[in-house]
Scaffold this motif. Structure first.
Motif, PDB file in Angstrom:
ATOM      1  N   MET A 140      -6.320  33.672 110.122  1.00 34.50           N
ATOM      2  CA  MET A 140      -6.771  33.749 111.506  1.00 34.50           C
ATOM      3  C   MET A 140      -5.812  33.018 112.439  1.00 34.50           C
ATOM      4  O   MET A 140      -5.558  33.477 113.565  1.00 34.50           O
ATOM      5  N   ALA A 141      -5.273  31.886 111.986  1.00 34.12           N
ATOM      6  CA  ALA A 141      -4.268  31.200 112.798  1.00 34.12           C
ATOM      7  C   ALA A 141      -3.045  32.084 112.993  1.00 34.12           C
ATOM      8  O   ALA A 141      -2.477  32.162 114.090  1.00 34.12           O
ATOM      9  N   GLN A 142      -2.638  32.785 111.929  1.00 37.90           N
ATOM     10  CA  GLN A 142      -1.490  33.684 112.010  1.00 37.90           C
ATOM     11  C   GLN A 142      -1.786  34.864 112.929  1.00 37.90           C
ATOM     12  O   GLN A 142      -0.934  35.272 113.731  1.00 37.90           O
ATOM     13  N   ALA A 143      -2.998  35.418 112.839  1.00 42.98           N
ATOM     14  CA  ALA A 143      -3.351  36.572 113.664  1.00 42.98           C
ATOM     15  C   ALA A 143      -3.305  36.220 115.142  1.00 42.98           C
ATOM     16  O   ALA A 143      -2.778  36.978 115.963  1.00 42.98           O
ATOM     17  N   VAL A 144      -3.857  35.066 115.501  1.00 42.75           N
ATOM     18  CA  VAL A 144      -3.847  34.637 116.899  1.00 42.75           C
ATOM     19  C   VAL A 144      -2.415  34.390 117.368  1.00 42.75           C
ATOM     20  O   VAL A 144      -2.020  34.805 118.466  1.00 42.75           O
TER      21      VAL A 144
END
Length: 411
Positions: A133-137
């Motif tokens: 999720m950190a990567q997606a954002v």
């Protein structure tokens, strides 16, 4: 599937980007809610029921919690590597599926070994959730939106804890298995939602080369890792034994469940972690939050049977813990801006390792000296963690680095 837009020009493009940001942030928050708030931290809420059902002592409760944290540690390493190779959506779906299986096993557990497997799997889902999720954002949202979005996604823990409290109340009277079955169904629903929402591909999915040590542990990582580990040890007391402490002090199971709801509701304030660091600076924000976490832990140790004290302590703990994890998330993405999944994974790995050490250690202290003494020990460790402050570069240099997307913002 609608892709989240980045740096789109014009009013229409801006609207499309805003909608994409909201969709990505919302589903990310939901994934964190089911993995952290339900699959992982709800364990502490159900400790009294599990102790009665499986005849567990405090040391065993801590050991099972430790196993969950160790599972998290393994999972966060796997997720950090997998996200850089296969992208955020694939790993995010794996996180939701793992949460569904783990909580389902807890609901059906006929014996202690099956319970342990279920708790460990459920806890492992959190390790799989944060890096993707950190990567997606970081990949699909514009830089101007990222800090707030990361903080809101991270605050999903508070939302999950908030939900788990009423479910526990509805499942009172020995019906704890129904609660865990509901958690499993919620994880399935969020997994399907995530699979249809998070964009595929992106720079992370195309990264297949070897990662150098300097990329995993860039300058500034040492303080991040130490701060995360100390936070994990200090917070393990409330997450693992908090509900049991207030129940044993005479507040009753219903009041204890309400306190858990208070903890989760206050945790939603952690969504403002990014804004707080902007206003106060990362170093002051970190130290203040650690001292507040210690104060809440001390208050529970000294007056667990006082309703007003317990409500305030749980509220402060919930808000501050989620804020601290948000600080760690932002710290990780800015220490390693080129590979945010690696930065977040490293910080959250040490947070879980600290909890894996802290849970059985504090359980042993509780068996030997009493639970309040264990809480005082946890508070003392947390105070020491307030001294491990992130370093901030001069404002002009930092602003230039952030504008250029470089590693200058070393919070």
């Amino acid at each position: 599937m609608q892709q989240c837009q980045v740096e789109t020009e014009g009013p229409v493009g801006t609207a499309v980007e805003r909608v994409g940001a909201v969709r990505l942030t919302t589903v990310g928050m939901a994934l964190i809610a089911v993995c952290y708030g339900l699959a992982r931290f709800a364990y502490g809420l159900f400790v009294p029921s599990l102790r009665a059902e499986f005849n567990l002592d405090a040391t065993s409760v801590g050991a099972i919690a430790s196993g969950s944290y160790i599972g998290y540690c393994v999972a966060v390493v796997l997720a950090t590597v997998a996200t850089t190779r296969w992208g955020a959506r694939t790993v995010g779906v794996a996180a939701g599926a793992t949460a569904a299986v783990g909580t389902g096993l807890v609901a059906l557990a006929p014996s202690t070994p099956v319970l342990v497997v279920g708790v460990v799997l459920a806890g492992s889902s959190t390790g799989l959730a944060s890096p993707p999720m950190a990567q997606a954002v970081a990949t699909h949202l514009s830089p101007a939106r990222q800090s707030r979005s990361q903080s809101v996604v991270n605050a999903g823990t508070g939302f999950g804890v908030l939900v788990s409290g009423p479910v526990a109340l509805l499942a009172a009277g020995g019906q704890w298995r129904l609660a865990w079955a509901a958690f499993s169904l919620a994880a399935v629903a969020v997994t399907v939602w995530l699979a249809r929402t998070v964009p595929s591909g992106g720079p992370a999915a195309a990264t297949t080369g070897r990662v150098a040590l300097a990329e995993v542990l860039p300058p500034g990582s040492g303080r991040l890792l130490l701060a995360a580990a100390v936070t994990g040890i200090g917070s393990a007391a409330v997450w693992t034994y908090g509900r049991e402490l207030v129940s044993a002090a005479g507040l009753g199971d219903v009041t204890a469940s309400v306190l858990w709801i208070v903890l989760g509701a206050a945790g939603l304030l952690g969504a403002f972690a990014g804004d707080l660091t902007t206003r106060l600076g990362p170093a002051r924000s970190w130290s203040a939050a650690m001292l507040l976490l210690a104060a809440a832990t001390v208050a529970l140790a000294l007056a667990p049977g006082q309703v007003v004290v317990a409500v305030l302590a749980f509220a402060v703990f919930g808000a501050v813990y989620i804020a601290l994890s948000g600080f760690l998330l932002l710290w990780g993405t800015r220490v390693n801006p080129d590979r945010p999944a690696l930065g977040v994974g490293a910080g959250f790995l040490l947070l879980a390792l600290g909890q894996a050490v802290g849970a059985p250690l504090l359980g042993a202290v509780a068996d030997a000296l009493g639970t309040p003494q264990a809480f005082l020990l946890a508070a003392g460790i947390t105070v020491l963690g307030a001294l491990v402050r992130p370093r901030t570069q001069p404002r002009t240099e930092r602003s230039s680095a952030v504008a250029g997307g470089g590693p200058g913002d070393q919070i």
